[in-house]
Design a protein around this motif. Structure first.
Motif, short mmCIF file in Angstrom:
data_model
loop_
_atom_site.label_atom_id
_atom_site.label_comp_id
_atom_site.label_asym_id
_atom_site.label_seq_id
_atom_site.Cartn_x
_atom_site.Cartn_y
_atom_site.Cartn_z
N LEU A 147 0.83 -1.21 0.00
CA LEU A 147 0.00 0.00 0.00
C LEU A 147 0.87 1.26 0.00
O LEU A 147 0.52 2.27 -0.62
N GLN A 148 2.01 1.20 0.69
CA GLN A 148 2.93 2.33 0.73
C GLN A 148 3.46 2.64 -0.66
O GLN A 148 3.45 3.80 -1.12
N ALA A 151 0.76 4.07 -2.89
CA ALA A 151 0.54 5.50 -2.65
C ALA A 151 1.57 6.33 -3.40
O ALA A 151 1.26 7.39 -3.97
N ILE A 154 0.74 6.98 -7.14
CA ILE A 154 -0.40 7.82 -7.55
C ILE A 154 0.00 8.83 -8.62
O ILE A 154 -0.71 8.97 -9.63
N TRP A 241 -2.17 16.76 -4.01
CA TRP A 241 -2.30 15.42 -3.45
C TRP A 241 -1.39 14.39 -4.12
O TRP A 241 -1.16 13.31 -3.56
N GLY A 245 2.17 10.57 -1.65
CA GLY A 245 2.93 9.33 -1.62
C GLY A 245 4.36 9.55 -1.18
O GLY A 245 4.91 8.78 -0.38
N ALA A 248 4.31 10.26 2.51
CA ALA A 248 4.12 9.02 3.25
C ALA A 248 5.42 8.21 3.29
O ALA A 248 5.75 7.57 4.30
#
Length: 292
Positions: A147-148, A151, A154, A241, A245, A248
């Motif tokens: 999931l990291q 992100a 994206i 946005w 990623g 994060a």
């Protein structure tokens, strides 16, 4: 099990994982969102790798997926969206991504001793989880990193599925940043390999780029994901946005990866405390002068 056999097993598992993800994309339910289709396929592949990790009792089966999955996702999105081969931004981004993926995967292969060895962090995470070790193995070691990385992908999705914004100065900045970050990671890894091959017991690495940052490889890794974010921002101006990623990724490095490495180094090598006093934790800069 020999190193060659271990690498062959990992390769076979990855082929099966990729086939399982591709099978979903070809015959699974259509979500109407390319990004969600890619995420589901990525998670299916991750579950295949997790199963192999459990069968072999070694979660390091997952390690190379970090750099193997992104180019596959990127090309799937690009082909499915029919973005066009003339998109200069796409090819600049993919040059960075492919160089990064080849370098990182190659470095993993070079340093992989075989399936008798497992990343030291994984047994610690499972042990801390106690009876929930299977859930910790699945989520913390396999699913959360997937999931990291997703992100961080994206902005790549944005570039692969949008056109219309002309190539501009931000694309050139992103390209230069990506190449510089890959170069830093490469130099850091080569210097560390030479150090490990010749070091004396208890020695600490504080030379070359490691004299400016205690974790130059991680700083370079962050730079690559930031470059992807800038490409996404160039493709969709004002869409802040797309940088989430990279943010994060920085949070993961600063709150998980680096603290674990620092603690281990301090426990095993008391001299590392002097390195901490002199050398920057993350962002490279000249070392501090510490009074004798």
């Amino acid at each position: 099990m020999s190193r060659a056999e271990s690498l062959a097993r990992v390769a076979v598992v990855y082929v099966v994982a990729i086939a399982a993800g591709a099978g979903w994309l070809a015959w699974g339910a259509d979500t109407s969102w390319l990004w969600l289709d890619g995420l589901i396929a990525d998670l299916i592949a991750t579950l295949v790798i997790f199963a192999a990790s459990r069968i072999h009792g070694n979660s390091s089966f997952y390690d190379a997926w970090w750099s193997v999955a992104p180019p596959l996702l990127a090309f799937y999105w690009w082909l499915a969206a029919d973005a066009g081969v003339s998109d200069g931004r796409w090819w600049l981004l993919m040059t960075v991504m492919l160089l990064w993926a080849i370098r990182l995967t190659g470095n993993w292969v070079y340093g992989f001793p075989g399936l008798h060895h497992e990343d030291w962090r994984y047994p610690l995470l499972r042990a801390k989880a106690g009876r929930a070790e299977l859930a910790a193995d699945l989520m913390a070691i396999h699913v959360v990193p997937t999931l990291q990385v997703f992100a961080g992908m994206i902005p790549v999705y944005v570039v692969a599925t949008r056109s219309g914004e002309p190539l501009g100065w931000l694309d050139l900045v992103a390209f230069a940043l990506g190449l510089a970050a890959i170069a830093l990671e490469t130099v850091a890894d080569l210097q560390m390999h030479r150090f490990v091959a010749t070091k004396t017991p208890g020695a600490v690495m504080d030379r070359g780029v490691w004299s400016w940052s205690r974790h130059p490889n991680y700083f370079g890794e962050f730079g690559v994901w930031l470059a992807f974010g800038l490409f996404g921002l160039a493709a969709a101006p004002g869409s802040w946005w797309v940088l989430l990623g990279a943010v994060a990724m920085a949070v993961l490095l600063q709150t998980a990866s680096i603290p674990m490495m620092e603690q281990r180094s301090l426990e095993r090598r008391p001299e590392y405390a002097d390195v901490v006093r002199r050398i920057s934790r993350f962002v490279p800069r000249p070392p501090r002068k510490v009074a004798g």
